[in-house]
Design an enzyme around this catalytic site. Structure first.
Site, PDB file in Angstrom:
ATOM      1  N   ASP A 106       0.845  -1.205   0.000  1.00 61.45           N
ATOM      2  CA  ASP A 106       0.000   0.000   0.000  1.00 61.45           C
ATOM      3  C   ASP A 106       0.878   1.252   0.000  1.00 61.45           C
ATOM      4  OD1 ASP A 106      -2.153  -1.703   0.209  1.00 61.45           O
ATOM      5  OD2 ASP A 106      -2.269  -1.534   2.391  1.00 61.45           O
TER       6      ASP A 106
HETATM    7  N1  URA Z   1      -1.202  -6.056   3.725  1.00 58.15           N
HETATM    8  C1  URA Z   1      -1.704  -4.806   3.780  1.00 58.15           C
HETATM    9  O1  URA Z   1      -2.731  -4.575   4.375  1.00 58.15           O
HETATM   10  N2  URA Z   1      -1.028  -3.828   3.167  1.00 58.15           N
HETATM   11  C2  URA Z   1       0.140  -4.013   2.517  1.00 58.15           C
HETATM   12  O2  URA Z   1       0.723  -3.061   1.986  1.00 58.15           O
HETATM   13  C3  URA Z   1       0.650  -5.317   2.466  1.00 58.15           C
HETATM   14  C4  URA Z   1      -0.036  -6.324   3.075  1.00 58.15           C
END
Ligand code: URA
Length: 251
Positions: A106
């Site tokens: 993310d």
């Molecule tokens: N899980 C998440 O919620 N976000 C990420 O960036 C990676 C794994």
């Protein structure tokens, strides 16, 4: 097995200029193949056997595939281009075309991200059936209890058809959240999962009522985020790491 390629393509792929720039070098007589000046850009060469000199300097064949380990900082998106945000590609050398991030972190997640042009390996590493383990360090709001930890390990409902697959959760530190300290407190933990559902870690933590405040990926299969690799820095994988990664993709 070596492949014959056009001389101008070989030089351009080796980062010696654009296709039209290297064509000019060739036509001007600045390129020798096995000590003979060659003036035809379309001349075929064997990059593994032929010696190519440009302006007297040896040009080595670039490997077909490249692999970078990036310490992704927060604030950039895991994409090759984006209209509004910086992308992870801003942090890797731009000399090679066709590079892309393997999977997604993310925008606000930090940590280990593999960048490559090896589509086959990426496909293998991301295939759900391969179950390549990813470990995340996270800080969650509230006190993650032993009961929560066991639920995270056994599988929680994140609104998908099935609960999450078995995972590993290790509590590192619990702070506050007791009688003497008002507020919900916070917990640091390592969570290792073998799936890659959208926002999976955040949704798993929501499922136990302890939302993520900070998230960082620290390993993926055999790769570990090096302690000395600062945020925003990347380095090529070692041969050993590439070999181990390919094995992980085959399991
Ligand atoms: N899980 C998440 O919620 N976000 C990420 O960036 C990676 C794994």
């Amino acid at each position: 097995m070596s492949k014959a390629v056009r001389l101008d393509k070989f030089l351009a792929d080796s980062g010696r200029g654009t296709r039209s720039e290297v064509k000019k070098y060739i036509q001007k007589g600045l390129v020798q193949v096995n000590d003979m000046t060659v003036k035809k850009p379309e001349q075929k060469i064997d990059p593994e056997r032929d010696s190519v000199l440009l302006k007297g300097e040896r040009v080595e064949a670039e490997p077909e595939f490249v692999y970078y380990l990036l310490h992704k900082p927060a604030g950039c998106v895991s994409a090759t281009e984006d209209r509004n945000d910086r992308t992870v590609m801003d942090y890797v050398p731009s000399g090679r075309r066709g590079l892309f991030p393997v999977g997604r972190l993310d925008k606000d997640t930090e940590g280990l991200l593999l960048i490559t042009n090896d589509g086959m390996l990426a496909h293998e590493l991301l295939a759900p059936a391969r179950h390549v383990e990813k470990t995340y360090f996270l800080r969650a709001e509230g006190i993650v209890t032993e009961d929560d930890r066991i639920r995270l390990e056994q599988g929680v409902d994140i609104g998908e058809e099935k609960p999450t697959l078995p995972a590993r959760a290790e509590i590192l530190k619990r702070t506050g959240g007791d009688g003497g300290d008002p507020g919900p407190g916070c917990t640091e933990l390592l969570l290792s999962i073998c799936e890659g559902k959208f926002h999976q870690v955040k949704r798993m933590m929501e499922a136990v009522g302890k939302p993520v405040i900070y998230l960082k990926r620290v390993s993926m299969g055999p790769l570990t985020l090096p302690e000395d690799l600062k945020k925003g820095e990347c380095r090529p994988l070692t041969e050993q790491e590439v070999t181990e990664l390919k094995q992980a993709g085959k399991k």
